[in-house]
Design a protein around this motif. Structure first.
Motif, PDB file in Angstrom:
ATOM      1  N   GLU A   1      -2.552 -74.318  28.820  1.00 26.16           N
ATOM      2  CA  GLU A   1      -1.597 -74.179  28.576  1.00 26.16           C
ATOM      3  C   GLU A   1      -1.891 -76.142  28.443  1.00 26.16           C
ATOM      4  OE1 GLU A   1       2.616 -73.307  28.514  1.00 26.16           O
ATOM      5  OE2 GLU A   1       2.168 -71.647  28.854  1.00 26.16           O
ATOM      6  N   PRO A   2      -1.767 -77.125  27.233  1.00 19.88           N
ATOM      7  CA  PRO A   2      -1.811 -78.481  27.336  1.00 19.88           C
ATOM      8  C   PRO A   2      -0.860 -79.231  27.939  1.00 19.88           C
ATOM      9  CG  PRO A   2      -0.736 -77.296  25.706  1.00 19.88           C
ATOM     10  CD  PRO A   2      -0.839 -76.383  25.887  1.00 19.88           C
ATOM     11  N   LEU A   3      -0.672 -80.018  29.188  1.00 16.98           N
ATOM     12  CA  LEU A   3      -0.202 -80.700  29.302  1.00 16.98           C
ATOM     13  C   LEU A   3       1.613 -80.850  28.697  1.00 16.98           C
ATOM     14  CD1 LEU A   3      -1.347 -82.194  32.331  1.00 16.98           C
ATOM     15  CD2 LEU A   3      -0.477 -80.485  32.437  1.00 16.98           C
ATOM     16  N   PRO A   4       2.316 -80.822  29.105  1.00 21.27           N
ATOM     17  CA  PRO A   4       3.566 -82.092  28.212  1.00 21.27           C
ATOM     18  C   PRO A   4       3.169 -83.567  28.312  1.00 21.27           C
ATOM     19  CG  PRO A   4       4.418 -81.597  29.996  1.00 21.27           C
ATOM     20  CD  PRO A   4       3.257 -80.550  29.780  1.00 21.27           C
ATOM     21  N   SER A   5       3.584 -84.251  27.119  1.00 18.67           N
ATOM     22  CA  SER A   5       3.176 -85.993  27.302  1.00 18.67           C
ATOM     23  C   SER A   5       4.013 -86.578  27.303  1.00 18.67           C
ATOM     24  CB  SER A   5       3.556 -86.384  24.978  1.00 18.67           C
ATOM     25  OG  SER A   5       4.387 -86.149  24.864  1.00 18.67           O
TER      26      SER A   5
END
Length: 139
Positions: A113-117
């Motif tokens: 999962e992509p890391l949150p900005s």
């Protein structure tokens, strides 16, 4: 020693490379025959070959006429594209599909999962601080 050799040979990139080289070399003869028997006559419909049988653009130079053999360039590009397309769709794409299926069977996630900005993290922090302030006892 044999186990190490087996692991080396069964690596996907070694097999991919070997297949691509062998099939590419074998298929090149077929593509060259198609280009010389079909594409060359089509090019000669547009350009008239000179006295040497070369199709291209003739330019008057300092020492006489010079012909740029455009047909050779077109033949090489078509042959390359044909070999690349066949190798990709017959070998590379099916091998990638097999690797994806094997990874799914082993339970390996396809992509993490992509890391949150930073902005999303700040919004989460603000919301948590707001909840803590609401839950704190009022004096």
């Amino acid at each position: 020693m044999i186990k190490g050799f087996k692991e080396f040979i069964l690596r996907g990139n070694v097999i991919d490379l070997a297949v691509a080289v062998v099939i590419g070399a074998a298929f090149t003869a077929v593509v060259n025959a198609i280009v010389s028997s079909i594409i060359n006559p089509l090019i000669e419909l547009v350009w008239k070959p000179d006295e040497d049988g070369v199709v291209g653009i003739t330019v008057n130079g300092l020492h006489g006429q010079v012909t740029f053999p455009i047909s050779d360039l077109i033949n090489a590009v078509i042959a390359f594209l044909a070999v690349a397309i066949v190798v990709y769709f017959v070998f590379v794409h099916p091998m990638n599909v097999m690797k994806e299926r094997a990874a799914r069977k082993q339970g390996v996630p396809e992509e993490p999962e992509p890391l949150p900005s930073e902005a999303e993290l700040l919004v989460q922090i603000r919301d948590l601080l707001g909840k803590q302030a609401d839950a704190a006892p009022k004096p």
